[in-house]
Design an enzyme around this catalytic site. Structure first.
Site, short mmCIF file in Angstrom:
data_model
loop_
_atom_site.label_atom_id
_atom_site.label_comp_id
_atom_site.label_asym_id
_atom_site.label_seq_id
_atom_site.Cartn_x
_atom_site.Cartn_y
_atom_site.Cartn_z
N ASP A 103 0.84 -1.21 0.00
CA ASP A 103 0.00 0.00 0.00
C ASP A 103 0.87 1.26 0.00
OD1 ASP A 103 -2.13 1.67 -0.11
OD2 ASP A 103 -2.86 1.29 1.91
N HIS A 151 2.80 10.76 0.26
CA HIS A 151 2.41 12.17 0.30
C HIS A 151 3.67 12.91 0.72
CE1 HIS A 151 -1.86 11.18 0.03
NE2 HIS A 151 -1.64 10.23 0.92
O1 DOR Z 1 -3.95 5.54 3.53
C1 DOR Z 1 -4.33 5.39 2.38
N1 DOR Z 1 -3.81 6.10 1.38
N2 DOR Z 1 -5.28 4.50 2.12
C2 DOR Z 1 -5.87 4.45 0.92
O2 DOR Z 1 -6.79 3.71 0.76
C3 DOR Z 1 -5.45 5.33 -0.17
C4 DOR Z 1 -4.08 5.78 0.02
C5 DOR Z 1 -3.69 6.91 -0.88
O3 DOR Z 1 -3.90 6.82 -2.09
O4 DOR Z 1 -3.16 7.92 -0.38
#
Ligand code: DOR
Length: 444
Positions: free
Chosen positions: A305, A309
């Protein structure tokens, strides 16, 4: 006579038949021989004595942000990070800008990635209330790994919140659907918890265990009724694991290294909003339940995952701070450290990050170190003790929540179709990544 383009010599091979020393011969991108092979018959040789040779690691959950948010990440850097971390292929998520919701946007991503890809790739198509009727055709397009559903809102605008639309998505198409299971209604009802607290530690309370359990429960009801197979992403609670254990015929299960490694409240105190993700990192009791589910075989895949950012964005006051953390490059180091810590075997690791993805999503030529399979391999040094440094991270976001952590076990080389693309923390040669190929719309 040159029989092998690449010969990997005297490695400890992790094969379906067991773990043992041997050589691997690769010709024209495929494994053509395993055993004791003639070094004189090889073009290039990699001495692998003391290294473990695994079938190529595949990360089935990454967000590479291109197009639309290239200041956080782009395909080139995301794929570089993958290769540096010993990953040979990724499945990339559709919550980009614009969203990956039609054939044109899917083709655009494939073209962008192919221009400079350090490793192989495939893309998810996002389900929306408006493209339900197109999904069966979209999921069969080349370079597509399937459909992704967000049941709760996270980064980006993808959302399928009600059961009626969810059922319609499940009824349109046949490949395994990947699902982010958090209950949107409950998230809305309880948002005040996040807003009023203004402390990231409240994240796991707002998006609590019940939020995840409800969504997974609703999903499995519909899965039973429709017979559609699903892959439920980043599971965070023991109660969901119980539901999923009773649904192995239709539902496969993914967990992330960060949910297995970090725990509340410590992670929020130490990392602040860097530890903020959806579904949240929870307390140690839930983490222990994930490990138990892993040991019990309920978990099918570990995916990173990878959701970068920038630190500037993360510095916004909670809950304006975005959810997600990078992870594609640290997936394997963290898991190798857990192997050395006795939490899982190397063979089980291969099951979770290579054989599992190949079997469940029907990837052609991947998931096994065996003759006839692709020569896409990950070589690891189980005795390398390394500190995770941010200077090593290729992601455009430039940070990792695991900075400063010392791990035992490190990716030594990444090989794609017989070509070494990473060795000793350096990318080697021209990028050769391609779209993954799938058995026509099918998987286990
Ligand atoms: O924490 C997360 N960030 N969970 C998600 O489902 C999407 C992801 C993102 O794209 O930033």
């Amino acid at each position: 006579m040159q029989r092998y383009d690449l010969l990997i010599r005297q490695g400890t091979l992790v094969t379906p038949a067991g773990v043992g020393q041997g050589d691997v011969g690769i010709r024209a991108g495929r494994i053509v021989a395993i055993g004791e092979l003639d070094p004189a018959a090889a073009g290039e040789t990699v001495e692998a004595l003391g290294l473990h040779v695994l079938p190529g690691v595949i990360d089935t959950q990454v967000h590479f942000r291109e197009p639309g948010a290239e200041h956080k990440e782009d395909l080139e850097h995301g794929l570089k990070g993958a290769a540096l971390g010993g990953v040979t292929a990724v499945f990339e998520m559709p919550n980009t800008l614009p969203l990956t919701t039609d054939a044109e946007r899917l083709a655009d991503k494939i073209e962008r990635a192919g221009a400079n890809a350090a490793c192989d790739f495939a893309f998810y198509v996002g389900a929306t209330p408006d493209n339900v009727g197109d999904l069966a055709a979209l999921e069969r397009r080349p370079g597509c790994c399937g459909v992704k559903i967000f049941m709760g809102s996270s980064t980006g605008d993808l959302l399928i919140e009600d059961d009626e639309t969810l059922r319609a998505v499940l009824e349109n198409g046949s490949r395994r659907v990947a699902v982010h299971a958090e209950d949107e209604n409950r998230l809305r009802e309880r948002f005040a918890i996040a807003e009023e607290s203004a402390d990231v530690a409240a994240h796991a309370e707002w998006r609590d265990a019940e939020t995840a359990i409800r969504a997974t429960g609703r999903l499995l009801e519909l899965v039973r009724q429709t017979g559609r197979r699903v892959h439920v992403l980043h599971i965070t609670t023991g109660a969901e694991m119980e539901l999923l254990a009773a649904a192995k015929d239709l539902a496969s299960v993914e967990v992330t290294p960060q949910h297995l490694t970090l725990a509340a409240p410590e992670c929020y105190e130490r990392l602040g909003t860097r530890a903020q993700m959806n579904p949240p990192i929870r307390e140690t009791a839930q983490q222990a339940a994930l490990w138990r589910a892993l040991a019990a075989g309920i978990v099918d895949i570990i995916g990173s995952d990878h959701a970068p950012h920038t630190l500037e964005e993360k510095a916004k006051p909670y809950p304006q701070s975005p959810s997600g953390m990078p992870g594609v490059q640290t997936l394997l180091p963290l898991l190798l450290d857990h192997v050395n810590g006795g939490r899982l075997s190397l063979q089980r690791l291969v099951d979770l990050v290579s054989a599992g993805p190949a079997r469940l999503f029907g990837i052609i030529g991947r998931g096994r170190l065996a003759v006839g399979y692709e020569g896409s391999l990950t070589l690891v040094d189980m005795r390398a003790k390394r500190r995770i440094e941010e200077s090593w991270i290729a992601s455009r976001c430039g940070w990792t929540p695991f900075a400063g952590m010392t791990v035992l076990g490190w990716p030594h080389a990444t090989v794609i179709r017989g070509q070494v693309v990473m060795r000793d923390d350096e990318l080697v040669g021209a990028p050769i990544g391609q779209p993954l190929r799938f058995f026509e719309g099918d998987s286990a």
